[in-house]
Design a protein around this motif. Sequence first.
Motif, PDB file in Angstrom:
ATOM      1  N   ASP A  96       0.809  -1.218   0.000  1.00  0.00           N
ATOM      2  CA  ASP A  96       0.000   0.000   0.000  1.00  0.00           C
ATOM      3  C   ASP A  96       0.841   1.266   0.000  1.00  0.00           C
ATOM      4  OD1 ASP A  96       0.991  -0.053   2.559  1.00  0.00           O
ATOM      5  OD2 ASP A  96      -0.890   0.513   3.516  1.00  0.00           O
ATOM      6  N   SER A  98      -0.093   5.725   0.959  1.00  0.00           N
ATOM      7  CA  SER A  98      -1.109   6.720   1.298  1.00  0.00           C
ATOM      8  C   SER A  98      -0.496   8.108   1.282  1.00  0.00           C
ATOM      9  CB  SER A  98      -1.714   6.428   2.681  1.00  0.00           C
ATOM     10  OG  SER A  98      -0.716   6.505   3.686  1.00  0.00           O
ATOM     11  N   SER A 108      -4.104   3.648  -1.344  1.00  0.00           N
ATOM     12  CA  SER A 108      -4.251   2.565  -2.317  1.00  0.00           C
ATOM     13  C   SER A 108      -3.597   1.323  -1.720  1.00  0.00           C
ATOM     14  CB  SER A 108      -3.575   2.942  -3.641  1.00  0.00           C
ATOM     15  OG  SER A 108      -3.723   1.910  -4.586  1.00  0.00           O
ATOM     16  N   GLU A 141      -7.651  -1.746  -3.644  1.00  0.00           N
ATOM     17  CA  GLU A 141      -8.696  -0.878  -3.093  1.00  0.00           C
ATOM     18  C   GLU A 141      -8.145   0.529  -2.908  1.00  0.00           C
ATOM     19  OE1 GLU A 141     -11.785  -1.645   0.337  1.00  0.00           O
ATOM     20  OE2 GLU A 141      -9.932  -0.822   1.200  1.00  0.00           O
ATOM     21  N   SER A 143      -9.137   4.133  -1.159  1.00  0.00           N
ATOM     22  CA  SER A 143     -10.067   4.752  -0.196  1.00  0.00           C
ATOM     23  C   SER A 143      -9.689   6.209   0.009  1.00  0.00           C
ATOM     24  CB  SER A 143     -10.028   4.011   1.142  1.00  0.00           C
ATOM     25  OG  SER A 143      -8.737   4.061   1.709  1.00  0.00           O
ATOM     26  N   THR A 145     -10.504   9.368   2.761  1.00  0.00           N
ATOM     27  CA  THR A 145     -11.075   9.718   4.059  1.00  0.00           C
ATOM     28  C   THR A 145     -11.001  11.221   4.267  1.00  0.00           C
ATOM     29  OG1 THR A 145     -10.372   7.597   4.999  1.00  0.00           O
ATOM     30  CG2 THR A 145     -10.928   9.355   6.547  1.00  0.00           C
ATOM     31  N   THR A 150     -15.180   7.802   5.222  1.00  0.00           N
ATOM     32  CA  THR A 150     -14.333   7.085   4.266  1.00  0.00           C
ATOM     33  C   THR A 150     -15.176   6.506   3.139  1.00  0.00           C
ATOM     34  OG1 THR A 150     -12.727   6.483   5.970  1.00  0.00           O
ATOM     35  CG2 THR A 150     -12.713   5.179   3.942  1.00  0.00           C
ATOM     36  N   SER A 152     -14.655   4.097  -0.367  1.00  0.00           N
ATOM     37  CA  SER A 152     -13.663   3.200  -0.970  1.00  0.00           C
ATOM     38  C   SER A 152     -14.232   2.503  -2.197  1.00  0.00           C
ATOM     39  CB  SER A 152     -13.181   2.170   0.043  1.00  0.00           C
ATOM     40  OG  SER A 152     -14.242   1.337   0.459  1.00  0.00           O
ATOM     41  N   GLN A 153     -13.330   2.079  -3.056  1.00  0.00           N
ATOM     42  CA  GLN A 153     -13.707   1.323  -4.249  1.00  0.00           C
ATOM     43  C   GLN A 153     -12.610   0.310  -4.562  1.00  0.00           C
ATOM     44  OE1 GLN A 153     -14.638   3.698  -7.714  1.00  0.00           O
ATOM     45  NE2 GLN A 153     -14.766   1.913  -9.068  1.00  0.00           N
ATOM     46  N   SER A 154     -13.025  -0.928  -4.866  1.00  0.00           N
ATOM     47  CA  SER A 154     -12.076  -1.992  -5.198  1.00  0.00           C
ATOM     48  C   SER A 154     -12.187  -2.354  -6.674  1.00  0.00           C
ATOM     49  CB  SER A 154     -12.345  -3.244  -4.356  1.00  0.00           C
ATOM     50  OG  SER A 154     -12.096  -3.008  -2.995  1.00  0.00           O
ATOM     51  N   TYR A 190     -11.093   4.550 -10.666  1.00  0.00           N
ATOM     52  CA  TYR A 190     -11.535   4.733  -9.287  1.00  0.00           C
ATOM     53  C   TYR A 190     -12.141   6.118  -9.142  1.00  0.00           C
ATOM     54  CZ  TYR A 190      -8.618   0.638  -8.211  1.00  0.00           C
ATOM     55  OH  TYR A 190      -8.071  -0.616  -8.175  1.00  0.00           O
TER      56      TYR A 190
END
Length: 219
Positions: A96, A98, A108, A141, A143, A145, A150, A152-154, A190
């Motif tokens: 990930d 961020s 991500s 995914e 997200s 925030t 929050t 999110s989308q996968s 996304y």
Amino acid sequence: MRNVLLASAGMFALSAFAPAMAADMAARAPYVKAPPPAAIYNWTGFYVGGFGGYASENSGTPSMEGGFGGGTIGYNWQAGNIVYGLEVDAAGADIDASVSTLGVTARSKIDSLGTVRGRLGFAVDKVLFYGTGGYAWANNEVSVTALGVTASQSNFHSGWTVGAGVEAFIAPQWSIKGEYLYRSLDSETYFGVPSGTLELHSAQFGVNYHFGGPIVAKY
């Protein structure tokens, strides 16, 4: 008198042949137990195993990176020193990145990934050097925030992979391996924004169990 002469002649004959018999016995090599047959390794057959590794994104600011671990199943065929086969693997992941700005955090994260690959290599008894390539996938995914909320989308990303590795038997049915893979995963959208191609470099290590026993006696 005749018996005495015959006995004397017999003793004389034995004394003449005794040195030759002793020399013949001394010339014979002592008995040595034959060593056990040597063994050669044949890579043909099914195998299963586990693996783990570390991956990092080729580009991006910040770039995703992290570890993963999972399982493998495959089959090899060997013809002479050439080994070819098919391998499938899947892993859970924590890869990930961020970024935060003005109270908004975007993240991500790849939570799983895997491949379906062909392998082609050259075996030197217990050691196999190979190249590999095929299909790759990852579930990612994204997200966002803000203000404690929050969204999110996968998405499931498909693509391809290529790499190389080395595998070696450490016991009759157990082998260890290390390999490098480059993965190129197609872009997905996304929140209406294309992600761009995901490119990952990964180094992974594994242990495999080979069914049927790859040792063949060589006499």
